[in-house]
Scaffold this active site. Sequence first.
Site, short mmCIF file in Angstrom:
data_model
loop_
_atom_site.label_atom_id
_atom_site.label_comp_id
_atom_site.label_asym_id
_atom_site.label_seq_id
_atom_site.Cartn_x
_atom_site.Cartn_y
_atom_site.Cartn_z
N PRO A 128 96.01 123.43 54.97
CA PRO A 128 96.41 123.77 53.60
C PRO A 128 95.68 123.01 52.49
CG PRO A 128 98.05 122.36 54.61
CD PRO A 128 97.02 122.64 55.67
N CYS A 169 100.51 115.54 58.52
CA CYS A 169 101.63 116.06 57.73
C CYS A 169 101.67 117.59 57.76
CB CYS A 169 101.56 115.56 56.29
SG CYS A 169 101.90 113.80 56.19
N HIS A 170 100.57 118.22 57.39
CA HIS A 170 100.57 119.67 57.34
C HIS A 170 99.35 120.27 58.00
CE1 HIS A 170 103.08 118.15 54.02
NE2 HIS A 170 103.92 119.02 54.51
N GLY A 171 98.66 119.43 58.83
CA GLY A 171 97.62 119.96 59.71
C GLY A 171 96.30 120.33 59.06
#
Lengths: 436, 181
Positions: free
Chosen positions: B160, B145-147
């Site tokens: 994150p 999703c956001h690495g």
Amino acid sequence: MSAGNQQPVGNGLVKWIDTRLPVFSYLQKEYAEFQSPKNFNWFWNFGAILTFMLVLMMITGIVLAMQYQPNTELAFDSVERIMRDVNYGWLLRYMHANGGTFFFIAVYIHMFRGMYYGSYKNPRELLWILGVVILVLMMATAFMGYVLPWGQMSFWGATVITNLFSAIPLVGDSIVTLLWGGFSVDNPTLNRFFALHYLFPFLIFGVVILHVISLHVSGSNNPLGVDPKGPQDTVSFHPYYTMKDSAGLAIFVTIFAFFVFFAPNFFGEPENYLPAAPLNTPAHIVPEWYFLPFFAILRSINFDIWFIEAKLGGVIAMFGAIFVLFILPWLDKSPVRSAKFRPVFKWFFWIFLLNCLLLGWVGGRAPDDLVFEGLGLKVIHLGYLSTFWYFFHFLILLPLLGVFERPKPLPKSISESVLGGGTAGASATAKPMEKA
Amino acid sequence: MSDDTQDHDGHSGSRRDFLYLSAGAFAGVGGAIALWPFVDSLNPSADVLALASVEVDVSQVDVGQRVTVKWRGKPVFIDRRSEAAIAEAVDTPLSDLRDPETDAQRTDRPEWLVVVGVCTHLGCVPLGQSASEPRGEWGGWFCPCHGSHYDTSGRIRKGPAPLNLPVPEHAFLTDTKIKIG
């Protein structure tokens, strides 16, 4: 004091009712004789269009609710049943799904109209604030409604958005458990979202009534942003604006109908036609298009700010992007309402509008995608820039413009400006004062 | 009643003032307390809490294999780690970690890592349970999703997410049976 001061309207039964319950004289006064500036342009149609969309969403929603099953085992299949087996179910669902999209299109145009023509300024601050309340309620309603079909995007959208609250220090996790009614998005979550999704439109309806009451105290703003000076500047709402609103509505509904009938899944996400799978996250979780600008702001704060962790910072920025709208009437210090007479603000308005579109584009792309292969410029970099500009516009630019911008001379009245022929006439009519 | 007249100086409340304020306070506090059942009804119910623990038979899991079980509606990753993966997790200095925890703090028996497979960023399920999926730069899990990258102890290393993958309360009932929750 009371409505008894007013002469009852009508004859016979209407008069009999009106003396006891003055609904007819109220309608007569507020919707028929009500005086509105005579220079509205087409952007003033969107209030009526929004009312229509709200009613359409409520009617389609109520009949859909009669077929829908708010249970994780049954929800997805019940929606498919609506699409295949229920008489006109496909039409009702496509009207409701695309209705959400067109509701937001209309509300965003309505808001940008308000920003361009300074409709939030004294004496309409509370009118604007009520409008922002409606926007927030709409967003909550739309978010919960999107969860109901229980597809992959429904489930993962709900998971990501409810997890935002876990960023709140100390009580975050308890709040998330409270929202879920369990330890993940599950049946209790779906049930309560359905209950609230049914309730919220009625709350919106209530706030819309307050919005309109407030509007009818100050009267409508207009493209010139100068107050009507007398009857020569206004026309009665009926038949002039009832007809103009109907014409605009007809055009809007035609475009809406095109999507309902010919491209019903244009705004949708194919992933949501897969049933929710709690152990399998889709590669790209994206919200509906109308949330993309706010989603972009959320993702753009991916660095710690002092003691605020990135996750909390993103959540604060996203909610801040909505909250800043509440205080807009006090950020924009310029006494001139319409951007027509604000040569500098006018340009920054259009930059702001483009920036919002850019935020929307950023929100729909993966953060690490390259924008230009050669430059190494990533989507997230545009996200930083457009998020900065969003807040810069409201918090720095608008207060400064109010002090440093030199507005053009305002027309003496709507009538003079209209008869003199638009803006050119406006500056011309400002001078006769000196000649006289 | 007569003591009303003594209080025009505004210093001490009369009997009436006292009754007025205390009645108001009781009504206010009582009203607030009456709200609690409504709010608490939204919290997990007894039947949801009753499903709060599961027992997993891991006798079929080979070394280097990872399995997923569902617990409280969430995936739990059970990883029977290889010697190399354990060594990597143990040898990582704490100063390299965003959320410092030793591997020993996170495992009961080093061979078995049990973590909740929910990214601590925004709740996606990280990839890496099968060998064909990306496992990130540290050979653990990777959230698409956001690495966010997690290491072989499920600790956050990059991206994150603020925290390590949480280790659920778990116990070995026998050598091949784990009770989670």
